[in-house]
Scaffold this motif. Structure first.
Motif, short mmCIF file in Angstrom:
data_model
loop_
_atom_site.label_atom_id
_atom_site.label_comp_id
_atom_site.label_asym_id
_atom_site.label_seq_id
_atom_site.Cartn_x
_atom_site.Cartn_y
_atom_site.Cartn_z
N GLY A 330 0.82 -1.20 0.00
CA GLY A 330 0.00 0.00 0.00
C GLY A 330 0.86 1.25 0.00
N ILE A 331 0.22 2.36 -0.37
CA ILE A 331 0.88 3.66 -0.39
C ILE A 331 0.04 4.61 0.45
N ILE A 332 0.69 5.36 1.32
CA ILE A 332 0.02 6.47 2.00
C ILE A 332 0.90 7.70 1.83
N GLY A 333 0.29 8.89 2.01
CA GLY A 333 1.10 10.09 1.88
C GLY A 333 0.26 11.32 1.64
N SER A 334 0.95 12.35 1.23
CA SER A 334 0.29 13.66 1.17
C SER A 334 0.75 14.44 -0.07
N TYR A 335 0.00 15.51 -0.35
CA TYR A 335 0.37 16.40 -1.46
C TYR A 335 -0.12 17.81 -1.14
N GLY A 336 0.43 18.77 -1.87
CA GLY A 336 0.03 20.16 -1.65
C GLY A 336 -1.00 20.61 -2.66
N TRP A 337 -0.75 20.33 -3.92
CA TRP A 337 -1.69 20.78 -4.96
C TRP A 337 -1.89 19.76 -6.08
N GLY A 338 -1.21 18.63 -6.08
CA GLY A 338 -1.46 17.62 -7.10
C GLY A 338 -0.27 16.70 -7.27
N LYS A 340 1.39 12.69 -8.99
CA LYS A 340 1.13 11.27 -9.28
C LYS A 340 1.96 10.36 -8.38
N MET A 341 2.15 10.82 -7.15
CA MET A 341 3.02 10.06 -6.24
C MET A 341 2.61 8.60 -6.11
N PRO A 342 1.33 8.25 -5.81
CA PRO A 342 1.00 6.83 -5.60
C PRO A 342 1.25 5.98 -6.84
N ASP A 343 0.85 6.48 -8.00
CA ASP A 343 1.06 5.70 -9.23
C ASP A 343 2.54 5.49 -9.51
N GLN A 344 3.30 6.55 -9.25
CA GLN A 344 4.74 6.45 -9.49
C GLN A 344 5.35 5.36 -8.60
N ASN A 351 7.96 -5.84 -9.65
CA ASN A 351 8.47 -7.22 -9.46
C ASN A 351 7.71 -7.98 -8.38
N LEU A 352 7.01 -7.25 -7.50
CA LEU A 352 6.39 -7.91 -6.35
C LEU A 352 5.08 -8.58 -6.77
N LYS A 353 4.89 -9.78 -6.22
CA LYS A 353 3.62 -10.48 -6.51
C LYS A 353 2.66 -10.14 -5.39
N VAL A 354 2.22 -8.87 -5.37
CA VAL A 354 1.39 -8.39 -4.27
C VAL A 354 0.04 -7.91 -4.79
N GLU A 355 -0.93 -7.94 -3.90
CA GLU A 355 -2.20 -7.27 -4.16
C GLU A 355 -2.04 -5.84 -3.67
N LEU A 356 -2.28 -4.89 -4.56
CA LEU A 356 -2.14 -3.48 -4.18
C LEU A 356 -3.41 -3.01 -3.48
N LEU A 357 -3.25 -2.45 -2.31
CA LEU A 357 -4.38 -1.93 -1.55
C LEU A 357 -4.63 -0.48 -1.98
N ASP A 358 -5.86 -0.01 -1.81
CA ASP A 358 -6.16 1.37 -2.23
C ASP A 358 -5.31 2.36 -1.43
N PRO A 359 -4.66 3.30 -2.11
CA PRO A 359 -3.81 4.26 -1.38
C PRO A 359 -4.65 5.23 -0.54
N VAL A 360 -4.03 5.77 0.49
CA VAL A 360 -4.64 6.84 1.28
C VAL A 360 -3.74 8.06 1.12
N VAL A 361 -4.24 9.04 0.40
CA VAL A 361 -3.43 10.22 0.10
C VAL A 361 -4.23 11.46 0.50
N VAL A 362 -3.62 12.35 1.25
CA VAL A 362 -4.37 13.50 1.77
C VAL A 362 -3.75 14.81 1.27
N LYS A 363 -4.61 15.83 1.24
CA LYS A 363 -4.15 17.18 0.86
C LYS A 363 -3.80 17.94 2.13
N GLY A 364 -2.53 18.32 2.23
CA GLY A 364 -2.11 19.07 3.42
C GLY A 364 -2.08 18.18 4.65
N LEU A 365 -2.39 18.79 5.80
CA LEU A 365 -2.41 18.00 7.04
C LEU A 365 -3.61 17.06 7.05
#
Ligand code: FEO
Length: 392
Positions: A330-338, A340-344, A351-365
């Motif tokens: 999974g990916i979590i994290g933040s952004y200020g105005w936009g 493609k961090m999670p996709d990147q 290479n990983l044989k993983v199930e990707l969980l939905d990311p949690v990405v927030v604007k600001g705090l």
């Protein structure tokens, strides 16, 4: 030091080395173990040492009274074991390098050893030293394709080079502290062996019927209780994952850090073991160790210039290269105005044989609903671990 009658340790300890491949931290130094076997008719050196320690090896051979050397067995072409071969060949003009065809070609490429100095051996082939017999066992992909081991039949010693090794400088020939050895060997496995779990499992099966007294590696103290390290490898290389989550993150202005702290607490409350790493100051060896067992990997990153923070990208690239057996990511994290961090980042984990969980990405705090989303992610991970039979 003598392992068994006429079988000697002849290599070098490198107490001060702190980095390998300009990548891997060596908090406890390392050693380049080489072994001299004096048979009744032939004398053989198993591997050499890193070129920075050639003088130590040459001194040891002199002190062991080696006037004539018949063979140098090369298990692995990497220079920390092969680097002194050209000097040893100069010193002993009649000596031949005994290795497999693949390793021979690599030694010619890497060290420019003359072709006429080689004897090549097949998988399972034997070489008599008189009263002692060597048998060569191909053990590929630990961690290069050409690697092999040598079984000394009469003394029941298996010489495995990197396989089962550890970066651990020690004045003791044998392991004296299994807790310390376990950690060092797991670190070593994690850093270079982990991508090759299948070949390692095959190699473990290949040596399963040998009645081994001693496993003599080319790094770290050696094992007079072989089942200790063989059982550890079976666990590490096996398919089973543990109810553990690795959270590797970087934060610039506290948004991602607040998310990580909330998320890690949420996982802990659900009785999931968490290993949290702040990437700008991480010991990548510790991160690699954590990746050996974890069922889930989560990377946390802010957004920098529309993409992932380079420290998070480094962790993703490293994890992708190490190919841990994790089942979920999974990916979590933040952004200020936009951006493609999670996709990147997920693109870097291909290479990983993983199930990707939905990311949690927030604007600001993060706000109340963001913390709830992180708790939902923790619930999701627990559910996934339960469904996979990792936890009851
Ligand atoms: Fe210790 Fe792969 O060399």
């Amino acid at each position: 030091m003598e392992l068994k009658k006429n079988v000697y340790s002849a290599g070098a300890i490198d107490w001060d080395r702190r980095l390998f491949d300009e990548l891997i931290p060596l908090p406890d130094g390392t050693s380049y173990n080489a072994y001299l076997i004096k048979g009744s008719e032939k004398t053989v050196l198993l591997d050499t040492v890193d070129p920075t320690k050639t003088e130590v090896l040459v001194d040891h051979l002199a002190r062991l009274g080696v006037d004539k050397l018949d063979y140098i067995v090369s298990h692995h072409a990497e220079q920390d074991h092969s680097g002194s071969i050209p000097d040893v060949l100069l010193l002993y003009p009649d000596a031949k390098v005994v290795t497999n065809p693949k390793c021979k070609n690599m030694l010619i490429d890497l060290l420019q050893v003359d072709e006429d100095r080689f004897i090549t051996v097949a998988d399972g082939e034997r070489l008599s030293l008189g009263d002692k017999t060597l048998q060569f066992i191909y053990t590929p992909w630990v961690h290069w394709p050409e690697t092999m081991s040598t079984w000394l039949l009469e003394d029941k010693i298996l010489f495995t080079c990197d396989f089962f090794g550890s970066h651990l400088a020690s004045s003791s020939l044998f392991v004296t502290d299994e807790g310390q050895a376990y950690e060092a060997a797991k670190r070593y496995y994690a850093e270079i062996m982990m991508p090759f779990r299948k070949p390692i499992t095959n190699n473990l099966a290949k040596i399963a019927d040998l009645a081994i007294d001693i496993i003599a590696t080319s790094h770290g103290p050696i094992y007079d209780r072989p089942e200790f390290i063989i059982d550890a490898y079976k666990d590490w290389a096996g398919d089973e994952v543990k109810n553990e989550v690795v959270v590797a993150y970087v934060s610039m202005h506290d948004s991602t850090r607040r998310m990580v702290e909330h998320f890690v607490e949420a996982l802990s409350e659900r009785n999931i073991v968490v290993r949290q790493f702040n990437l700008p100051n991480v010991d990548i060896g510790k991160l690699a160790i954590a990746l050996v067992d974890a069922a889930t990997v989560v990377i946390g990153s802010p957004t920098v210039l529309v993409g992932a923070h380079p420290a998070a990208a480094y962790a993703a690239i490293l994890t992708n290269a190490l190919r841990p057996k994790a089942r979920f990511a999974g990916i979590i994290g933040s952004y200020g105005w936009g951006g493609k961090m999670p996709d990147q980042l997920t693109g870097m984990l291909s290479n990983l044989k993983v199930e990707l969980l939905d990311p949690v990405v927030v604007k600001g705090l993060p706000k109340d609903e963001d913390y709830i989303a992180l708790e939902d992610l923790a619930d999701k991970i627990l559910t996934k671990h339960k469904e996979a039979g990792i936890v009851d």
